[in-house]
Design a protein around this motif. Structure first.
Motif, mmCIF file in Angstrom:
data_model
loop_
_atom_site.group_PDB
_atom_site.id
_atom_site.type_symbol
_atom_site.label_atom_id
_atom_site.label_comp_id
_atom_site.label_asym_id
_atom_site.label_seq_id
_atom_site.Cartn_x
_atom_site.Cartn_y
_atom_site.Cartn_z
ATOM 1 N N ALA A 64 32.297 19.854 -32.873
ATOM 2 C CA ALA A 64 33.358 20.542 -33.625
ATOM 3 C C ALA A 64 32.820 21.720 -34.435
ATOM 4 O O ALA A 64 33.480 22.751 -34.539
ATOM 5 N N ASP A 65 31.634 21.581 -34.998
ATOM 6 C CA ASP A 65 31.071 22.649 -35.828
ATOM 7 C C ASP A 65 30.208 23.632 -35.043
ATOM 8 O O ASP A 65 29.690 24.588 -35.602
ATOM 9 N N LEU A 66 30.043 23.387 -33.766
ATOM 10 C CA LEU A 66 29.222 24.246 -32.911
ATOM 11 C C LEU A 66 30.125 25.129 -32.055
ATOM 12 O O LEU A 66 31.257 24.767 -31.770
ATOM 13 N N GLU A 67 29.629 26.264 -31.671
ATOM 14 C CA GLU A 67 30.397 27.144 -30.796
ATOM 15 C C GLU A 67 30.014 26.854 -29.351
ATOM 16 O O GLU A 67 29.316 27.637 -28.704
ATOM 17 N N ILE A 68 30.499 25.708 -28.854
ATOM 18 C CA ILE A 68 30.161 25.269 -27.505
ATOM 19 C C ILE A 68 31.439 25.006 -26.742
ATOM 20 O O ILE A 68 32.336 24.317 -27.238
ATOM 21 N N ASP A 69 31.523 25.565 -25.544
ATOM 22 C CA ASP A 69 32.614 25.245 -24.633
ATOM 23 C C ASP A 69 32.192 23.972 -23.910
ATOM 24 O O ASP A 69 31.433 24.015 -22.942
ATOM 25 N N ALA A 72 32.884 23.717 -20.112
ATOM 26 C CA ALA A 72 31.977 24.563 -19.328
ATOM 27 C C ALA A 72 30.575 23.964 -19.296
ATOM 28 O O ALA A 72 29.910 23.986 -18.249
ATOM 29 N N PHE A 73 30.118 23.436 -20.419
ATOM 30 C CA PHE A 73 28.805 22.801 -20.464
ATOM 31 C C PHE A 73 28.725 21.661 -19.448
ATOM 32 O O PHE A 73 27.761 21.550 -18.691
ATOM 33 N N CYS A 74 29.748 20.809 -19.439
ATOM 34 C CA CYS A 74 29.759 19.665 -18.511
ATOM 35 C C CYS A 74 29.872 20.124 -17.061
ATOM 36 O O CYS A 74 29.194 19.606 -16.175
ATOM 37 N N ARG A 75 30.710 21.105 -16.817
ATOM 38 C CA ARG A 75 30.938 21.598 -15.457
ATOM 39 C C ARG A 75 29.702 22.306 -14.897
ATOM 40 O O ARG A 75 29.366 22.148 -13.718
ATOM 41 N N ILE A 85 35.905 13.701 -21.783
ATOM 42 C CA ILE A 85 35.896 14.357 -23.088
ATOM 43 C C ILE A 85 37.100 13.835 -23.867
ATOM 44 O O ILE A 85 38.217 13.853 -23.355
ATOM 45 N N TYR A 86 36.853 13.370 -25.095
ATOM 46 C CA TYR A 86 37.953 12.804 -25.874
ATOM 47 C C TYR A 86 37.827 13.204 -27.334
ATOM 48 O O TYR A 86 36.788 13.634 -27.795
ATOM 49 N N ASP A 87 38.949 13.037 -28.060
ATOM 50 C CA ASP A 87 38.879 13.199 -29.511
ATOM 51 C C ASP A 87 39.240 11.870 -30.158
ATOM 52 O O ASP A 87 39.204 10.840 -29.503
ATOM 53 N N SER A 88 39.598 11.862 -31.424
ATOM 54 C CA SER A 88 39.698 10.599 -32.166
ATOM 55 C C SER A 88 41.058 9.911 -32.132
ATOM 56 O O SER A 88 41.196 8.836 -32.687
ATOM 57 N N ARG A 89 42.048 10.498 -31.498
ATOM 58 C CA ARG A 89 43.359 9.840 -31.443
ATOM 59 C C ARG A 89 43.461 8.987 -30.185
ATOM 60 O O ARG A 89 42.764 9.210 -29.210
ATOM 61 N N GLN A 90 44.347 8.013 -30.164
ATOM 62 C CA GLN A 90 44.512 7.098 -29.036
ATOM 63 C C GLN A 90 45.332 7.771 -27.937
ATOM 64 O O GLN A 90 46.282 8.490 -28.205
ATOM 65 N N GLN A 105 36.375 15.970 -14.511
ATOM 66 C CA GLN A 105 36.405 16.165 -15.947
ATOM 67 C C GLN A 105 37.762 15.716 -16.423
ATOM 68 O O GLN A 105 38.782 16.214 -15.960
ATOM 69 N N VAL A 106 37.777 14.767 -17.301
ATOM 70 C CA VAL A 106 39.018 14.253 -17.843
ATOM 71 C C VAL A 106 38.992 14.471 -19.339
ATOM 72 O O VAL A 106 37.983 14.196 -19.985
#
Length: 148
Positions: A64-69, A72-75, A85-90, A105-106
């Motif tokens: 979150a605090d880094l400027e990373i796509d 694209a990194f995973c791909r 790739i997920y965030d904190s909500r259900q 990539q999900v």
């Protein structure tokens, strides 16, 4: 049969989340799991030529605090075959197109739960196709009493 040699990398800054995801994967029969808590660790594990990871499960909060796509990194990383790739909500796992692309990539809008991970692993590591019982011709003839 489950491919127990799949290499899985779990990346989350929250220890409890890493532990929970690892526990679910263990219950599904996957044990080659490396939990990490920083993006630097991911870069270290995926920068030099080594055995690739079959799946990276990563929280967006980690970058979150880094400027990373992150997508694209995973791909673009040859040592990451699939990414969740997920965030904190259900949330639930969205349906995937068939056939699956080489790199799945999900993105989830929540922490992956048991059902989401089960569905994902079924896509990445599908069960083998069962073929009907094949009866050998000589065995069929033997059962009919025609073999001398």
């Amino acid at each position: 049969m489950i491919n127990k040699t799949l290499r899985i990398l779990i990346a989350d800054d929250q220890h409890f989340q890493r532990l929970n995801i690892e526990k679910i994967l263990n219950q599904l029969g996957y044990f080659s799991i490396a939990p990490v808590h920083s993006f630097d660790e991911i870069e270290t594990l995926t920068c030099c030529p080594s055995k690739p990871f079959d799946l990276l499960i990563i929280s967006t909060a980690l970058v979150a605090d880094l400027e990373i796509d992150l997508e694209a990194f995973c791909r673009d990383n040859p040592l990451i075959h699939h990414a969740l790739i997920y965030d904190s909500r259900q949330a639930q796992l969205p349906p995937m197109p068939e056939p699956l692309p080489p790199v799945v990539q999900v993105s989830l809008s929540g922490t992956p739960g048991s059902e989401s991970l089960k569905q994902l692993m079924a896509m990445i590591n599908p069960p083998p196709q069962r073929h009907g019982l094949q009866v050998l011709s000589w065995l069929r003839e033997l059962s009919r009493g025609r073999v001398s």
